[in-house]
Write a protein that holds these residues in place. Structure first.
Motif, PDB file in Angstrom:
ATOM      1  N   SER A 129       0.834  -1.200   0.000  1.00 33.46           N
ATOM      2  CA  SER A 129       0.000   0.000   0.000  1.00 33.46           C
ATOM      3  C   SER A 129       0.869   1.251   0.000  1.00 33.46           C
ATOM      4  CB  SER A 129      -0.902  -0.009   1.233  1.00 33.46           C
ATOM      5  OG  SER A 129      -1.797   1.071   1.194  1.00 33.46           O
ATOM      6  N   LEU A 130       0.523   2.167  -0.901  1.00 36.47           N
ATOM      7  CA  LEU A 130       1.219   3.438  -1.034  1.00 36.47           C
ATOM      8  C   LEU A 130       0.211   4.574  -0.979  1.00 36.47           C
ATOM      9  CD1 LEU A 130       3.500   2.435  -4.044  1.00 36.47           C
ATOM     10  CD2 LEU A 130       4.148   2.485  -1.626  1.00 36.47           C
ATOM     11  N   PHE A 131       0.655   5.729  -0.541  1.00 34.77           N
ATOM     12  CA  PHE A 131      -0.162   6.936  -0.596  1.00 34.77           C
ATOM     13  C   PHE A 131       0.335   7.788  -1.748  1.00 34.77           C
ATOM     14  CE2 PHE A 131      -0.912   6.108   3.971  1.00 34.77           C
ATOM     15  CZ  PHE A 131      -2.281   6.301   4.035  1.00 34.77           C
ATOM     16  N   GLY A 183      10.956   4.354 -10.699  1.00 39.48           N
ATOM     17  CA  GLY A 183      11.630   3.150 -10.239  1.00 39.48           C
ATOM     18  C   GLY A 183      10.710   1.961 -10.049  1.00 39.48           C
ATOM     19  N   ILE A 184       9.423   2.220  -9.817  1.00 40.51           N
ATOM     20  CA  ILE A 184       8.475   1.114  -9.591  1.00 40.51           C
ATOM     21  C   ILE A 184       7.417   1.022 -10.689  1.00 40.51           C
ATOM     22  CG2 ILE A 184       8.826   1.189  -7.087  1.00 40.51           C
ATOM     23  CD1 ILE A 184       5.952   2.445  -6.931  1.00 40.51           C
ATOM     24  N   SER A 185       7.610   1.732 -11.785  1.00 41.02           N
ATOM     25  CA  SER A 185       6.565   1.856 -12.810  1.00 41.02           C
ATOM     26  C   SER A 185       6.034   0.523 -13.324  1.00 41.02           C
ATOM     27  CB  SER A 185       7.051   2.719 -13.973  1.00 41.02           C
ATOM     28  OG  SER A 185       8.166   2.121 -14.593  1.00 41.02           O
ATOM     29  N   GLU A 186       6.866  -0.499 -13.406  1.00 40.78           N
ATOM     30  CA  GLU A 186       6.402  -1.799 -13.921  1.00 40.78           C
ATOM     31  C   GLU A 186       5.417  -2.488 -12.982  1.00 40.78           C
ATOM     32  OE1 GLU A 186       9.510  -4.411 -15.199  1.00 40.78           O
ATOM     33  OE2 GLU A 186      10.576  -2.792 -16.230  1.00 40.78           O
ATOM     34  N   ASN A 187       5.491  -2.194 -11.692  1.00 42.47           N
ATOM     35  CA  ASN A 187       4.634  -2.856 -10.705  1.00 42.47           C
ATOM     36  C   ASN A 187       3.592  -1.928 -10.088  1.00 42.47           C
ATOM     37  OD1 ASN A 187       6.069  -5.302 -10.895  1.00 42.47           O
ATOM     38  ND2 ASN A 187       7.622  -4.551  -9.483  1.00 42.47           N
ATOM     39  N   SER A 205       2.009  -1.106  -5.171  1.00 42.93           N
ATOM     40  CA  SER A 205       3.065  -1.781  -5.918  1.00 42.93           C
ATOM     41  C   SER A 205       2.804  -3.264  -5.753  1.00 42.93           C
ATOM     42  CB  SER A 205       4.446  -1.430  -5.380  1.00 42.93           C
ATOM     43  OG  SER A 205       5.432  -2.175  -6.075  1.00 42.93           O
ATOM     44  N   VAL A 206       2.713  -3.996  -6.854  1.00 41.62           N
ATOM     45  CA  VAL A 206       2.456  -5.431  -6.780  1.00 41.62           C
ATOM     46  C   VAL A 206       3.756  -6.230  -6.869  1.00 41.62           C
ATOM     47  CG1 VAL A 206       0.057  -5.373  -7.509  1.00 41.62           C
ATOM     48  CG2 VAL A 206       1.856  -5.491  -9.231  1.00 41.62           C
ATOM     49  N   GLY A 207       4.811  -5.576  -6.544  1.00 43.27           N
ATOM     50  CA  GLY A 207       6.114  -6.221  -6.437  1.00 43.27           C
ATOM     51  C   GLY A 207       6.906  -5.514  -5.367  1.00 43.27           C
ATOM     52  N   ASP A 222      16.746   1.295  -3.352  1.00 41.56           N
ATOM     53  CA  ASP A 222      17.268   2.274  -4.310  1.00 41.56           C
ATOM     54  C   ASP A 222      16.158   3.035  -5.029  1.00 41.56           C
ATOM     55  OD1 ASP A 222      16.491   0.307  -6.122  1.00 41.56           O
ATOM     56  OD2 ASP A 222      18.458   0.106  -7.052  1.00 41.56           O
ATOM     57  N   CYS A 223      14.899   2.678  -4.749  1.00 39.26           N
ATOM     58  CA  CYS A 223      13.752   3.432  -5.276  1.00 39.26           C
ATOM     59  C   CYS A 223      13.233   4.444  -4.258  1.00 39.26           C
ATOM     60  CB  CYS A 223      12.629   2.482  -5.691  1.00 39.26           C
ATOM     61  SG  CYS A 223      13.013   1.508  -7.146  1.00 39.26           S
ATOM     62  N   PHE A 224      13.950   4.619  -3.160  1.00 41.70           N
ATOM     63  CA  PHE A 224      13.578   5.611  -2.150  1.00 41.70           C
ATOM     64  C   PHE A 224      14.222   6.939  -2.537  1.00 41.70           C
ATOM     65  CE2 PHE A 224      13.422   2.399   1.656  1.00 41.70           C
ATOM     66  CZ  PHE A 224      12.530   1.604   0.954  1.00 41.70           C
ATOM     67  N   ASN A 225      13.415   7.981  -2.630  1.00 40.59           N
ATOM     68  CA  ASN A 225      13.956   9.317  -2.873  1.00 40.59           C
ATOM     69  C   ASN A 225      14.477   9.937  -1.587  1.00 40.59           C
ATOM     70  OD1 ASN A 225      13.393   9.255  -5.604  1.00 40.59           O
ATOM     71  ND2 ASN A 225      11.470  10.374  -5.402  1.00 40.59           N
ATOM     72  N   CYS A 226      13.686   9.805  -0.537  1.00 41.12           N
ATOM     73  CA  CYS A 226      14.034  10.416   0.743  1.00 41.12           C
ATOM     74  C   CYS A 226      13.214   9.729   1.830  1.00 41.12           C
ATOM     75  CB  CYS A 226      13.725  11.909   0.702  1.00 41.12           C
ATOM     76  SG  CYS A 226      14.717  12.861   1.836  1.00 41.12           S
TER      77      CYS A 226
END
Length: 161
Positions: A59-61, A102-106, A135-137, A142-146
């Motif tokens: 789960s993401l906001f 960075g997570i566009s595929e999932n 994100s389903v993966g 390394d996909c963390f900006n901050c």
């Protein structure tokens, strides 16, 4: 007041202890070793897990173009207040800004996720319309900006790394 820092960005929020698990494993995983009883919205069992959990996602906001007042008027049952700025149960929250590319595929954005929820008639599963995405993966660090933290002892967002 809604924290301006969160606006127009993609986030995952977690507790400090779970954040350490993320760092140790190198990723946010949909299958992290957290007891079901300690997860959000799982007390009634798998048939009633939050929708993102039920599809094996994280789960993401997504607070892109978010206006809290307009959102509350349109979706009065959404429970985003439970998480923003931090969960009272945790006392402190870690907010991880996620790189969208960075997570566009999932990645499933909030509109597509809501459409999927409706198409599957998964109404027994909770969802926060539009602002909840998934994100389903796994999401590698390394996909963390901050990363920020805030809590009851300091509601100002402080940078973690």
């Amino acid at each position: 007041m809604f924290p301006k820092l969160l606006l127009d960005k993609l986030w995952h929020t977690t507790s400090p202890s779970r954040y350490q698990m993320i760092l140790d494993s190198g990723m946010i995983s949909p299958d992290s070793p957290i007891l079901e009883k300690d997860r959000w919205g799982t007390a009634r069992g798998p048939d009633f897990y939050p929708f993102v959990r039920s599809i094996g996602g994280i789960s993401l906001f997504d607070f892109k173009n978010f206006n809290p007042d307009l959102y509350n008027d349109k979706y009065p049952l959404s429970n985003w207040h439970e998480f923003v700025p931090y969960r009272r149960k945790w006392g402190e929250a870690i907010w991880i800004e996620i790189n969208r590319d960075g997570i566009s595929e999932n990645y499933i954005d909030g509109g597509a996720l809501l459409k999927k929820w409706k198409a599957e008639e998964a109404f027994q599963h909770n969802i926060m319309p539009i602002i909840e995405s998934a994100s389903v993966g796994p999401i590698p660090v390394d996909c963390f900006n901050c990363v920020y933290k805030c809590g009851k002892n300091n509601e100002e967002f402080e940078i973690v790394n």
